[in-house]
Design an enzyme around this catalytic site. Structure first.
Site, PDB file in Angstrom:
ATOM      1  N   ASN B  79      -2.825  -7.019  -3.711  1.00 36.02           N
ATOM      2  CA  ASN B  79      -3.691  -6.791  -2.558  1.00 36.02           C
ATOM      3  C   ASN B  79      -3.307  -5.550  -1.767  1.00 36.02           C
ATOM      4  O   ASN B  79      -3.679  -5.415  -0.608  1.00 36.02           O
ATOM      5  CB  ASN B  79      -3.684  -8.014  -1.647  1.00 36.02           C
ATOM      6  CG  ASN B  79      -4.110  -9.246  -2.390  1.00 36.02           C
ATOM      7  OD1 ASN B  79      -3.315 -10.135  -2.609  1.00 36.02           O
ATOM      8  ND2 ASN B  79      -5.355  -9.270  -2.842  1.00 36.02           N
ATOM      9  N   ILE B  87      -3.898  -2.254   2.822  1.00 36.17           N
ATOM     10  CA  ILE B  87      -3.517  -3.660   2.646  1.00 36.17           C
ATOM     11  C   ILE B  87      -4.749  -4.528   2.847  1.00 36.17           C
ATOM     12  O   ILE B  87      -5.467  -4.386   3.839  1.00 36.17           O
ATOM     13  CB  ILE B  87      -2.434  -4.069   3.667  1.00 36.17           C
ATOM     14  CG1 ILE B  87      -1.230  -3.132   3.552  1.00 36.17           C
ATOM     15  CG2 ILE B  87      -2.012  -5.502   3.444  1.00 36.17           C
ATOM     16  CD1 ILE B  87      -0.234  -3.290   4.659  1.00 36.17           C
ATOM     17  N   CYS B  88      -4.985  -5.436   1.912  1.00 37.55           N
ATOM     18  CA  CYS B  88      -6.093  -6.386   2.056  1.00 37.55           C
ATOM     19  C   CYS B  88      -5.534  -7.679   2.623  1.00 37.55           C
ATOM     20  O   CYS B  88      -5.005  -8.510   1.895  1.00 37.55           O
ATOM     21  CB  CYS B  88      -6.764  -6.636   0.705  1.00 37.55           C
ATOM     22  SG  CYS B  88      -8.092  -7.828   0.792  1.00 37.55           S
ATOM     23  N   LEU B  89      -5.613  -7.796   3.914  1.00 35.72           N
ATOM     24  CA  LEU B  89      -5.055  -8.979   4.580  1.00 35.72           C
ATOM     25  C   LEU B  89      -6.023  -9.349   5.695  1.00 35.72           C
ATOM     26  O   LEU B  89      -6.325  -8.515   6.540  1.00 35.72           O
ATOM     27  CB  LEU B  89      -3.668  -8.643   5.136  1.00 35.72           C
ATOM     28  CG  LEU B  89      -2.924  -9.738   5.869  1.00 35.72           C
ATOM     29  CD1 LEU B  89      -2.709 -10.929   4.955  1.00 35.72           C
ATOM     30  CD2 LEU B  89      -1.596  -9.232   6.367  1.00 35.72           C
TER      31      LEU B  89
END
Lengths: 579, 154
Positions: B79, B87-89
């Site tokens: 991610n 960042i994929c959060l």
């Protein structure tokens, strides 16, 4: 619109006064009669009432002027004596087209007036110059009549112009074909070939006005197909819009009755309007003295029952509500029985810090209420009004601490979009059991709703999104939530654990908080353990439910334009998209 | 409000350091909205021993909107975009609330690394492909290698 060709031929037809059918104009055999196709196309002077695509046809005649008019003399050199006049044609039943020389403006006006009176379908003028040269264009001063083009408007027929020789020839031929059948050229022959002697034989004019919009059959066919397709699309679109409108109304109703929580389900990012914010209780921290709305503030106080503590503050508070843990003295700690079962709400003094600006609240006393003024949300979390108002108004309607909606139950945004309907239906489709519960369970308690919401969030997130917290923790939360529906979700303020905290300990912390936790909130701000506690609390919240950013905006950003147009026409389409 | 709260957060961090975040400081002293952080690779994972540099940009209306955090050190994670550090959060996008802070968000990033990520919404397609194919050994080896190459010994 403008004439493209002029065709003259000889036609024979019966008098409508005695013939049964009037519309039987027949061309006389061209080898024994006059016909012509004058080569320069006529110049169009006026197009009034000329329909493009349909030819102007009619019997040629010379419009008579009043007997003693001076124009008769001027026209005499060009007009043969026995030219076809209106009186030589049947009174009614056939269109007629006038022809006359373009003399002085005054005479032309008289001709026009005469043609108007005698029902001319069109007017053909020729220049009295006996020339074969093409006539000048329509904007040439030759054609000015000195009335500012008014004549073009007031005469209800189109006007054309042809060269002088052509006009002379027409009038000459017209004079030959003005009498009985036997009088016209080859008249004897005509009667022998079967023409009724009582019939008329006259010149017939066909002015072709161009086929600009005369559609070829293929195009007509294509247009018809296109029209049918458009009709089908229109009907489908209309029915879809009607259906979608019904769904929007239904969703609005369900939101209004509290069955659907738009923001918690990630359907729509809501914000709190100012008037709702103004209704939230505002009071001085620590004293409980309401600032704005006494009733709601007291209501909030009543839901946080505790054992009566004999302090100066308590004795001065109102006697109706039992008590509120509003000790003005930070070193008196609330009793452990403060939190009871599923009616837990964090009391004001357990929240020593505004979670938004991280400033500590300053407690006030009932005697001198100089403490911080705090805003209490419906979930009983308190913040500085200046901090939380801006957040709720501009960013989200969910409490920053527990993500419970701060909006009143049944609040519905003004606009319910198709996208919201689609997402809501998708959520129900993903979790049919939960949806059924929601629809039937109007009597279910708050805890049940919370549990269902969490499980729905879980399933949705599992499909599309990514969790911010470790999966074990989420699973533990899910198990806790769905395992025992009577247990309230662990409030953030009392959850001691970092990730991986055992469930049992978590439960204990809910029902029977550790004494140290109770004392911590009222520690002086410099105490490091309180900060540690606050930090842990914040970290523990990382695993909580997600509040989506406005899905409408997100979806609008991710949807290509052609897709938006398509969805505008067919609002039900695109339901398969998860977000 | 943003800078006031940031000062508080930084003071708290200095008094009470986090085990995950080794360094958290402004890039320059006169600009608090650009921070630099060093994150420790979580123990018992393939990132162990790695030190990851991150850049943090604080929006003007912080804390109402989340800070934007990027990896400067290449981080091999399903991610995380290996090249840009994105960042994929969801915490950095959808589920942000003002109750979080910079440090707790960084800790969440570390937990994201430790949790192994979600290969179904990947930013690192190669690694996600390995994970979805079930090649956990290969994926861990790749992460370990990349951590050793990029995040160690600097």
């Amino acid at each position: 619109m403008s004439a493209t060709s002029l065709r003259v031929l000889t036609a024979e037809f019966p008098d409508p006064q005695w013939a049964s059918s009037t519309d039987t104009i027949q061309q006389v055999n061209s080898s024994i009669s006059y016909w012509a196709l004058p080569s320069p196309a006529p110049v169009t002077l006026s197009t009034t009432n000329a329909n493009p695509g349909s030819d102007l046809t009619g019997l040629l005649y010379y419009p008579d002027l009043p007997p003693n008019d001076a124009c008769n003399d001027a026209a005499a050199p060009y007009v043969p004596k026995n030219v076809t006049r209106r009186s030589n044609l049947p009174v009614a039943g056939y269109d007629v087209i006038a022809v006359a020389p373009w003399l002085s403006p005054d005479c032309v006006q008289k001709y026009l007036r005469s043609a108007r009176r005698t029902g001319g379908r069109a007017f053909i003028f020729f220049l009295p110059d006996n020339s074969t040269m093409p006539v000048p264009g329509s904007d040439d001063p030759t054609w000015a009549l000195g009335d500012g083009e008014n004549w073009k408007r007031e005469n209800p027929y189109p006007v054309y112009a042809i060269p002088g020789t052509t006009g002379n020839e027409l009038l000459y031929q017209s004079s030959l074909y003005s009498g009985n059948v036997t009088d016209v050229p080859h008249g004897q022959l005509l009667t022998e070939t079967g023409v009724d002697p009582r019939n008329y034989v006259r010149l017939f004019v066909d002015i072709s006005t161009g086929g600009g919009t005369a559609l070829p059959s293929l195009w007509v066919f294509l247009l018809v197909v296109l029209g049918i397709l458009l009709g089908i699309i229109g009907c489908t679109s209309l029915s879809m819009h009607i259906l979608q409108r019904r769904r929007r109304i239904a969703l609005r109703r369900r939101v209004a009755t509290g069955e659907v929580d738009l923001e918690a389900l990630g359907i729509k990012r809501l914000t709190v309007p100012q008037e709702v914010l103004d209704k939230m209780p505002l009071y001085t921290y620590g004293s409980g003295a309401p600032v704005a709305h006494p009733s709601t503030a007291r209501d909030g106080a009543a839901t946080t029952p505790s054992e009566p503590t004999t302090t100066l503050a308590e004795s001065k508070l109102s006697t109706s509500t039992s008590s509120r843990p509003s000790s003005p003295f930070p070193n008196i700690r609330p009793t452990p029985t403060l939190i009871r079962g599923n009616s837990y709400h964090p009391s004001p003094l357990q929240q020593p810090t505004c979670a938004i600006c991280l400033d500590d609240f300053v407690p006030g006393t009932p005697d001198s209420p100089t403490g911080t003024i705090v805003r209490e949300l419906p979930c009983h979390h308190i913040f500085h009004p200046e901090c939380v108002d801006a957040f709720l108004r501009d960013s989200s309607s969910l409490c920053p601490m527990c993500k419970k909606s701060a909006l009143p139950k049944g609040y519905c945004p003004r606009v319910v979009t198709n996208a919201m309907v689609r997402r809501e239906r998708m959520m129900r489709g993903l979790q049919p059991d939960a949806a059924g519960d929601v629809e039937s369970g109007a009597t279910a308690g708050e805890e049940g709703v919370q549990t269902r919401r969490r499980s729905m969030m879980m399933s949705w997130g599992g499909q599309r999104r990514f969790f911010s917290a470790p999966s074990q923790e989420m699973q533990a939360m899910d198990a806790a939530g769905s395992g025992s529906t009577t247990r309230p979700p662990p409030p953030a303020a009392t959850r001691t654990g970092m990730f991986g905290t055992s469930l049992a300990r978590e439960r204990r912390s809910v029902t029977q908080p550790l004494p140290t936790q109770q004392s911590q909130p009222v520690q002086p701000p410099s105490n490091p353990s309180r900060r540690e506690w606050a930090r842990e609390r914040a970290v523990a919240m990382l695993g909580r439910d997600r509040a989506p950013v406005d899905p409408d905006a997100e979806e609008a950003m991710r949807t290509p334009r052609w897709r938006k147009v398509l969805q505008g026409v067919f609002p039900n389409m695109g339901g398969g998209r998860a977000s | 409000m943003a800078s006031k709260r940031l000062v508080k957060e930084l003071q708290t961090f200095h008094r009470d350091p986090s085990s995950a975040v080794l360094v958290l400081e402004p890039v320059s002293d006169d600009d608090l909205t650009n921070l630099r952080a060093v994150l420790k690779g979580p123990d018992d994972t393939a990132y162990e021993g790695g030190l990851f540099n991150l850049s943090i940009t604080i929006p003007p209306n912080y804390p109402s909107t989340p800070p934007s955090i990027h990896f400067l050190t290449p981080c091999c994670h399903p991610n995380v975009n290996f090249k840009t550090g994105e960042i994929c959060l969801d915490l950095l996008k959808t589920s942000w609330t003002p109750a979080y802070g910079v440090v707790s968000t960084l800790e969440a990033v570390q937990q994201l690394m430790g949790a192994g990520g979600e290969p179904d919404s990947p930013l690192n397609i190669d690694l996600a492909k390995l994970l979805r194919a079930g090649d956990l050994v290969g994926a861990e080896g790749l992460v370990r290698l990349m951590t050793r190459v990029h995040a160690m010994g600097r």
